[in-house]
Design a protein around this motif. Structure first.
Motif, PDB file in Angstrom:
ATOM      1  N   PHE A   1       0.817  -1.214   0.000  1.00 46.39           N
ATOM      2  CA  PHE A   1       0.000   0.000   0.000  1.00 46.39           C
ATOM      3  C   PHE A   1       0.849   1.261   0.000  1.00 46.39           C
ATOM      4  O   PHE A   1       1.702   1.439   0.858  1.00 46.39           O
ATOM      5  CB  PHE A   1      -0.928   0.006   1.210  1.00 46.39           C
ATOM      6  CG  PHE A   1      -1.727  -1.248   1.317  1.00 46.39           C
ATOM      7  CD1 PHE A   1      -2.780  -1.477   0.461  1.00 46.39           C
ATOM      8  CD2 PHE A   1      -1.408  -2.216   2.254  1.00 46.39           C
ATOM      9  CE1 PHE A   1      -3.527  -2.645   0.540  1.00 46.39           C
ATOM     10  CE2 PHE A   1      -2.144  -3.387   2.339  1.00 46.39           C
ATOM     11  CZ  PHE A   1      -3.198  -3.599   1.481  1.00 46.39           C
ATOM     12  N   GLY A   2       0.611   2.147  -0.967  1.00 47.57           N
ATOM     13  CA  GLY A   2       1.303   3.438  -1.007  1.00 47.57           C
ATOM     14  C   GLY A   2       2.804   3.329  -1.206  1.00 47.57           C
ATOM     15  O   GLY A   2       3.554   4.159  -0.710  1.00 47.57           O
ATOM     16  N   VAL A   3       3.241   2.323  -1.935  1.00 47.56           N
ATOM     17  CA  VAL A   3       4.674   2.112  -2.139  1.00 47.56           C
ATOM     18  C   VAL A   3       5.243   3.218  -3.025  1.00 47.56           C
ATOM     19  O   VAL A   3       4.625   3.616  -4.008  1.00 47.56           O
ATOM     20  CB  VAL A   3       4.937   0.738  -2.787  1.00 47.56           C
ATOM     21  CG1 VAL A   3       6.413   0.546  -3.088  1.00 47.56           C
ATOM     22  CG2 VAL A   3       4.439  -0.362  -1.876  1.00 47.56           C
ATOM     23  N   GLU A   4       6.414   3.709  -2.654  1.00 49.48           N
ATOM     24  CA  GLU A   4       7.082   4.766  -3.402  1.00 49.48           C
ATOM     25  C   GLU A   4       8.396   4.231  -3.975  1.00 49.48           C
ATOM     26  O   GLU A   4       8.905   3.198  -3.541  1.00 49.48           O
ATOM     27  CB  GLU A   4       7.377   5.948  -2.476  1.00 49.48           C
ATOM     28  CG  GLU A   4       6.129   6.554  -1.876  1.00 49.48           C
ATOM     29  CD  GLU A   4       6.452   7.598  -0.816  1.00 49.48           C
ATOM     30  OE1 GLU A   4       7.646   7.897  -0.586  1.00 49.48           O
ATOM     31  OE2 GLU A   4       5.499   8.116  -0.222  1.00 49.48           O
ATOM     32  N   LYS A   5       8.939   4.962  -4.928  1.00 49.51           N
ATOM     33  CA  LYS A   5      10.230   4.599  -5.535  1.00 49.51           C
ATOM     34  C   LYS A   5      11.348   5.121  -4.639  1.00 49.51           C
ATOM     35  O   LYS A   5      11.996   6.116  -4.937  1.00 49.51           O
ATOM     36  CB  LYS A   5      10.343   5.198  -6.941  1.00 49.51           C
ATOM     37  CG  LYS A   5       9.320   4.652  -7.912  1.00 49.51           C
ATOM     38  CD  LYS A   5       9.456   5.323  -9.266  1.00 49.51           C
ATOM     39  CE  LYS A   5       8.426   4.805 -10.246  1.00 49.51           C
ATOM     40  NZ  LYS A   5       8.547   5.446 -11.564  1.00 49.51           N
ATOM     41  N   ARG A   6      11.575   4.430  -3.541  1.00 46.23           N
ATOM     42  CA  ARG A   6      12.595   4.819  -2.570  1.00 46.23           C
ATOM     43  C   ARG A   6      13.081   3.574  -1.839  1.00 46.23           C
ATOM     44  O   ARG A   6      12.554   2.490  -2.021  1.00 46.23           O
ATOM     45  CB  ARG A   6      12.047   5.823  -1.568  1.00 46.23           C
ATOM     46  CG  ARG A   6      10.975   5.260  -0.639  1.00 46.23           C
ATOM     47  CD  ARG A   6      10.594   6.293   0.430  1.00 46.23           C
ATOM     48  NE  ARG A   6       9.594   5.838   1.352  1.00 46.23           N
ATOM     49  CZ  ARG A   6       9.829   5.184   2.482  1.00 46.23           C
ATOM     50  NH1 ARG A   6      11.063   4.836   2.807  1.00 46.23           N
ATOM     51  NH2 ARG A   6       8.844   4.844   3.297  1.00 46.23           N
ATOM     52  N   THR A   7      14.080   3.726  -1.007  1.00 46.27           N
ATOM     53  CA  THR A   7      14.600   2.619  -0.220  1.00 46.27           C
ATOM     54  C   THR A   7      13.720   2.400   1.006  1.00 46.27           C
ATOM     55  O   THR A   7      13.308   3.354   1.659  1.00 46.27           O
ATOM     56  CB  THR A   7      16.054   2.913   0.213  1.00 46.27           C
ATOM     57  OG1 THR A   7      16.850   3.059  -0.966  1.00 46.27           O
ATOM     58  CG2 THR A   7      16.626   1.810   1.080  1.00 46.27           C
TER      59      THR A   7
END
Length: 76
Positions: A31-37
């Motif tokens: 849920f709500g995954v972003e392009k980040r670590t």
């Protein structure tokens, strides 16, 4: 008891939680995954592993984000 910050999903240590945890991704995906670590909790390792955004990919006809990480050889 797991207590996290509602905006960052990072652990908030309070309430004498036991055991303590330090990861965030196992509570966040998908849920709500972003392009980040993200810090992924590895239960066998007993610690976190940084999972870095690598690229987008298709699985079973659906597009998703690929995250990669590595763990040094560890005795379990």
């Amino acid at each position: 008891r797991w207590v996290t910050d509602r905006r960052t999903n990072l652990p908030v240590h309070c309430c004498d939680e036991s055991p303590a945890f330090a990861g965030e991704a196992y509570l966040k995906f998908p849920f709500g995954v972003e392009k980040r670590t993200y810090q992924w909790w590895d239960n066998t390792l007993g610690g976190t592993v940084p999972m870095r955004f690598t690229d987008t990919t298709r699985v079973a006809g659906r597009e998703g984000y690929r995250f990669t990480g590595s763990v040094a050889p560890t005795r379990t």
